[in-house]
Every structure is written in structure tokens, then in C-alpha cells.
Design a protein around this motif. Structure first.
Motif, mmCIF file in Angstrom:
data_model
loop_
_atom_site.group_PDB
_atom_site.id
_atom_site.type_symbol
_atom_site.label_atom_id
_atom_site.label_comp_id
_atom_site.label_asym_id
_atom_site.label_seq_id
_atom_site.Cartn_x
_atom_site.Cartn_y
_atom_site.Cartn_z
ATOM 1 N N ALA A 1 0.836 -1.208 0.000
ATOM 2 C CA ALA A 1 0.000 0.000 0.000
ATOM 3 C C ALA A 1 0.868 1.255 0.000
ATOM 4 O O ALA A 1 1.916 1.314 0.646
ATOM 5 N N ASP A 2 0.409 2.262 -0.741
ATOM 6 C CA ASP A 2 1.106 3.549 -0.769
ATOM 7 C C ASP A 2 0.888 4.328 0.519
ATOM 8 O O ASP A 2 1.761 5.078 0.965
ATOM 9 N N ARG A 3 -0.305 4.164 1.095
ATOM 10 C CA ARG A 3 -0.654 4.826 2.345
ATOM 11 C C ARG A 3 -1.344 3.800 3.239
ATOM 12 O O ARG A 3 -2.242 3.087 2.801
ATOM 13 N N VAL A 4 -0.921 3.729 4.484
ATOM 14 C CA VAL A 4 -1.537 2.838 5.459
ATOM 15 C C VAL A 4 -2.007 3.681 6.637
ATOM 16 O O VAL A 4 -1.240 4.500 7.166
ATOM 17 N N ILE A 5 -3.258 3.499 7.034
ATOM 18 C CA ILE A 5 -3.804 4.200 8.197
ATOM 19 C C ILE A 5 -4.229 3.146 9.206
ATOM 20 O O ILE A 5 -5.114 2.333 8.933
ATOM 21 N N GLU A 6 -3.582 3.143 10.369
ATOM 22 C CA GLU A 6 -3.806 2.116 11.393
ATOM 23 C C GLU A 6 -4.772 2.656 12.438
ATOM 24 O O GLU A 6 -4.474 3.610 13.146
ATOM 25 N N VAL A 7 -5.955 2.046 12.536
ATOM 26 C CA VAL A 7 -7.009 2.558 13.406
ATOM 27 C C VAL A 7 -7.442 1.514 14.445
ATOM 28 O O VAL A 7 -8.379 1.757 15.201
ATOM 29 N N ALA A 8 -6.747 0.381 14.509
ATOM 30 C CA ALA A 8 -7.214 -0.712 15.353
ATOM 31 C C ALA A 8 -6.588 -0.712 16.746
ATOM 32 O O ALA A 8 -7.265 -0.957 17.741
ATOM 33 N N GLY A 9 -5.273 -0.508 16.820
ATOM 34 C CA GLY A 9 -4.653 -0.331 18.124
ATOM 35 C C GLY A 9 -4.239 -1.594 18.854
ATOM 36 O O GLY A 9 -4.379 -1.674 20.072
ATOM 37 N N THR A 10 -3.707 -2.581 18.141
ATOM 38 C CA THR A 10 -3.169 -3.776 18.780
ATOM 39 C C THR A 10 -1.723 -3.972 18.320
ATOM 40 O O THR A 10 -1.324 -3.448 17.270
ATOM 41 N N PRO A 11 -0.921 -4.729 19.072
ATOM 42 C CA PRO A 11 0.450 -4.990 18.616
ATOM 43 C C PRO A 11 0.490 -5.638 17.233
ATOM 44 O O PRO A 11 1.380 -5.337 16.421
ATOM 45 N N GLU A 12 -0.469 -6.512 16.954
ATOM 46 C CA GLU A 12 -0.497 -7.185 15.659
ATOM 47 C C GLU A 12 -0.781 -6.200 14.526
ATOM 48 O O GLU A 12 -0.142 -6.267 13.458
ATOM 49 N N THR A 13 -1.735 -5.295 14.741
ATOM 50 C CA THR A 13 -2.056 -4.342 13.668
ATOM 51 C C THR A 13 -0.977 -3.283 13.523
ATOM 52 O O THR A 13 -0.761 -2.756 12.430
ATOM 53 N N PHE A 14 -0.280 -2.964 14.616
ATOM 54 C CA PHE A 14 0.839 -2.018 14.528
ATOM 55 C C PHE A 14 1.914 -2.577 13.606
ATOM 56 O O PHE A 14 2.444 -1.872 12.733
ATOM 57 N N ARG A 15 2.244 -3.849 13.792
ATOM 58 C CA ARG A 15 3.256 -4.472 12.925
ATOM 59 C C ARG A 15 2.722 -4.606 11.495
ATOM 60 O O ARG A 15 3.449 -4.350 10.519
ATOM 61 N N MET A 16 1.467 -4.983 11.375
ATOM 62 C CA MET A 16 0.872 -5.158 10.056
ATOM 63 C C MET A 16 0.951 -3.867 9.241
ATOM 64 O O MET A 16 1.150 -3.898 8.018
ATOM 65 N N ALA A 17 0.814 -2.736 9.906
ATOM 66 C CA ALA A 17 0.783 -1.459 9.198
ATOM 67 C C ALA A 17 2.049 -1.240 8.392
ATOM 68 O O ALA A 17 1.994 -0.879 7.208
ATOM 69 N N TRP A 18 3.207 -1.461 9.004
ATOM 70 C CA TRP A 18 4.434 -1.222 8.234
ATOM 71 C C TRP A 18 4.784 -2.395 7.329
ATOM 72 O O TRP A 18 5.402 -2.212 6.271
ATOM 73 N N CYS B 1 2.681 -4.082 5.526
ATOM 74 C CA CYS B 1 1.847 -4.012 4.324
ATOM 75 C C CYS B 1 2.137 -2.782 3.473
ATOM 76 O O CYS B 1 1.546 -2.611 2.394
ATOM 77 N N ALA B 2 3.009 -1.902 3.954
ATOM 78 C CA ALA B 2 3.340 -0.691 3.210
ATOM 79 C C ALA B 2 4.456 -0.966 2.211
ATOM 80 O O ALA B 2 5.375 -1.739 2.485
ATOM 81 N N ARG B 3 4.367 -0.324 1.071
ATOM 82 C CA ARG B 3 5.468 -0.411 0.110
ATOM 83 C C ARG B 3 6.643 0.422 0.619
ATOM 84 O O ARG B 3 6.489 1.263 1.507
ATOM 85 N N PRO B 4 7.837 0.238 0.049
ATOM 86 C CA PRO B 4 8.935 1.132 0.407
ATOM 87 C C PRO B 4 8.577 2.595 0.130
ATOM 88 O O PRO B 4 7.904 2.922 -0.843
ATOM 89 N N ASN B 5 9.023 3.478 1.028
ATOM 90 C CA ASN B 5 8.801 4.926 0.922
ATOM 91 C C ASN B 5 7.331 5.320 1.063
ATOM 92 O O ASN B 5 6.933 6.405 0.628
ATOM 93 N N ALA B 6 6.527 4.480 1.672
ATOM 94 C CA ALA B 6 5.122 4.797 1.916
ATOM 95 C C ALA B 6 4.986 5.673 3.160
ATOM 96 O O ALA B 6 5.935 5.870 3.927
ATOM 97 N N ILE B 7 3.774 6.173 3.352
ATOM 98 C CA ILE B 7 3.421 6.885 4.580
ATOM 99 C C ILE B 7 2.527 5.972 5.409
ATOM 100 O O ILE B 7 1.540 5.425 4.903
ATOM 101 N N VAL B 8 2.894 5.794 6.681
ATOM 102 C CA VAL B 8 2.111 5.005 7.626
ATOM 103 C C VAL B 8 1.597 5.957 8.702
ATOM 104 O O VAL B 8 2.381 6.566 9.428
ATOM 105 N N THR B 9 0.282 6.095 8.788
ATOM 106 C CA THR B 9 -0.347 7.011 9.739
ATOM 107 C C THR B 9 -0.982 6.199 10.857
ATOM 108 O O THR B 9 -1.830 5.344 10.611
#
Length: 343
Positions: free
Chosen positions: A236-253, A255-263
Motif C-alpha cells: 500500500a502507498d498509504r496505510v492508516i492504522e485505526v485498530a490499536g493492537t500490537p499485531e495491527t501495529f506491525r501489520m501497518a508497516w 503491508c506498506a510499500r517502500p517509501n510509503a506513509i504510515v499514519t
């Protein structure tokens, strides 16, 4: 008046409190007509918000009618229907001037209502810096339509704004609870190439498919491969993490492509770790923190135009004297799309 009060870690209680009075000429007193329960309220009860003050009235998402205003309040008047911003901000410090209102340097700046000063799960609330903290609701917009303006809708709007979404992007939103749906609605306004929602709850996935059929939906187990398959650059070019668990925190980065923005929008109960050796070379930009809720006027305009509709999220309605029951309903259905309105 009745007020739902933070007693100590693990305990809220409906108590009697005096009706608040104006303390400063920039204050307003608002008669609360509708409030809601937020997962951040549960974080307070669980002891996960150290700055929360025992004895305060909880609740930071509300609408109401202006009852009184201080001499220096100019933007609203008694009788106006208003949304209440989750944040208190002075409007003139360095951070406010730059739009970083969550970091307002006033002693009551940032998230104060329902955390450090009395909030809105009650009959009346004092709103400091009312010119910044209140927005008049257009006549054609109902209280229910406006209810989430000052908190979760402002959060979704802010998250979409700071994620710098372009029309070519694949945007991955992790979490489809109420804040996740608000983030989805605001991301849709940006018209990216694709939007993927990742959610573990079957009920929430069904809600997304039913209400937003154009949105791609996946599960945490399949998310990494799904995001890679539905994007142009391996993630993903942009990832927005709204769940708030250790698993989703790791998943956010992951699933991001290189040089993406993770919010990172979510509030966590425990510290999270950035495994920098594993991330090395992805060159990611992380954006984190509490919402800068300074877009409420624009959000209300979008609601008035029919471009934002969060009313499907309101699934239960309770009078204030049944708020204990409302909390039980809310907490027992956190795996569903549910918001409880208190009147």
C-alpha cells in the motif's frame, strides 16, 4: 445534575454535580442534547490514560445547545445548536497557529474535556475557548448527523489529510470500528485509486461490504498478500492504522510499500516497538499522535452537502440515567460496528 464520573481505575459512577458556571470570559456553557461513548472512555476506565483526573465527568463527543457565553465569545450565542470539539485550544500559541491544536500550550489545551476537566456525559458542560471549541450546526443537519464531528469524524478527516493521499494511491485502512469507518469516509473524499479495509470481525467486514460495496475488504491473515496484489508497487502507498493492537501495529508497516506513509491513528493500551532492523531499507514515513481537531467547520459543511453520513454507526440510544447499561452494551460489542448515543 447527573454526571457520569471517573471514580478510580476500573470504576465510573453516575453522580450528582452542580451545573457548571462560566469561569472565564472565553467560556460557554452548553446543554448537552446528545453524547456518545468512545473507546477512549474505556481507556480511561482501564487506567490507560495517566493524565485522566479522578472525579472528572467523562465524555468528549457531544452536541448541544449554547446556554450561556462569556463576554469574549463571539462565534456562538445562547440558543445555537453546536458541536463540541474533543480538544481545547487557545488559537494563538505557536502550535495553534500552525494547526497543531492537540499540542496547545494552554493548561487546558489538547484533550481536556472528559479527561482533565469535566466532559459531556452529563446534562451541562463548560467549554473553554468556546470560539475555537464550538461550531454551529447548520439548520438542515440533525444532532445525530453532527454527533461525531468533534471527535471520531475529526480524527478520520485529520488522518486522511496528513496521509497525503493522491489519486494514484492504494490506501490500506486497518480497522473498521466506528473510527475506522469515519476514516474510510474521509479517505473516500480524497478519491484514491483503491481503498482496502482490513478487519478481523466478520460483522464489521459485512458492514463495509453492505454500505460501501466499492471498497476492497480483507482479513488480517490475508492482508499482506492482498495489499501487495491490489497495489502497483508491492504494498500500500498509504496505510492508516485505526485498530490499536500490537499485531495491527506491525501489520501497518509490513503491508506498506517502500517509501510509503504510515499514519497511526489508534490509541494503544501498551507501548509498541518499532523493529528497526526488520524495517531497514523500507524508508517509511510514520505519522502518529492525537487528532488536530481544527477541521470541524469544513466537516459540518460536508455533512450539510450530503458528502459525509455517519448515522448508520449509531446503533443504540439510551437516556443518561441508563448509562451504565449503555456502557455494558458498548463494551460487550466492541467487535461490531456500534456507537451508543446518550440523551
Amino acid at each position: 445534575m447527573l454526571a457520569y464520573t471517573y471514580i478510580e481505575k476500573g470504576q465510573f459512577k453516575l453522580t450528582e454535580k452542580p451545573v457548571p458556571e462560566l469561569q472565564k470570559p472565553t467560556d460557554a456553557i452548553v446543554k448537552v442534547t446528545l453524547a456518545s461513548i468512545c473507546t477512549s472512555d474505556l481507556h480511561i476506565r482501564h487506567g490507560s490514560v495517566p493524565r485522566a483526573v479522578p472525579g472528572i465527568t467523562v465524555g468528549h463527543e457531544m452536541v448541544g445547545i449554547v446556554e450561556k457565553t462569556g463576554d469574549k465569545v463571539t462565534t456562538v450565542k445562547p440558543g445555537d445548536r453546536v458541536t463540541v470539539n474533543v480538544e481545547t485550544f487557545c488559537g494563538h500559541c505557536f502550535f495553534c497557529r500552525h494547526g497543531f491544536v492537540n499540542n496547545c500550550t494552554d493548561p487546558d489545551g489538547g484533550w481536556a474535556l472528559g479527561c482533565r476537566i469535566d466532559g459531556g456525559q452529563t446534562e451541562y458542560v463548560r467549554v473553554p475557548y468556546a470560539d475555537q471549541g464550538l461550531n454551529r450546526i447548520p439548520d438542515s443537519v440533525s444532532d445525530e448527523q453532527a454527533l461525531f464531528t468533534g471527535d471520531i469524524l475529526a480524527t478520520g478527516f485529520w488522518a486522511a489529510r496528513i496521509s497525503e493521499i493522491s489519486p494514484e494511491d492504494t490506501v490500506l485502512i486497518i480497522g473498521a470500528g466506528p473510527t475506522g469507518i469515519c476514516t474510510l469516509l474521509c479517505t473516500m473524499l480524497k478519491k484514491p485509486g483503491r481503498i482496502i479495509v482490513c478487519e478481523k470481525s466478520e460483522e464489521r467486514r459485512r458492514f463495509v461490504r453492505e454500505h460501501y460495496p466499492e471498497i476492497l475488504v480483507t482479513t488480517p491473515e490475508d492482508c499482506r498478500e492482498f495489499a501487495a496484489a491490489h497495489s502497483n508497487h508491492g504494498g500500500a502507498d498509504r496505510v492508516i492504522e485505526v485498530a490499536g493492537t500490537p499485531e495491527t501495529f506491525r501489520m501497518a508497516w509490513e503491508c506498506a510499500r517502500p517509501n510509503a506513509i504510515v499514519t497511526i491513528v489508534a490509541m494503544y493500551d501498551t507501548p509498541q516497538i518499532l523493529p528497526l532492523p526488520d524495517m531497514y531499507g523500507k524508508n517509511l514515513t510514520f505519522k502518529t499522535g492525537g487528532v488536530d481537531g481544527c477541521d470541524c467547520a469544513e466537516i459540518l459543511e460536508l455533512i450539510e452537502k450530503g458528502l459525509l453520513d455517519t448515522t448508520p454507526l449509531i446503533t443504540h440510544r439510551y437516556p443518561l440515567n441508563r448509562i451504565d447499561e449503555a456502557y455494558r452494551i458498548f463494551e460487550n460489542h466492541l467487535d461490531g460496528v456500534i456507537k451508543v448515543a446518550i440523551y
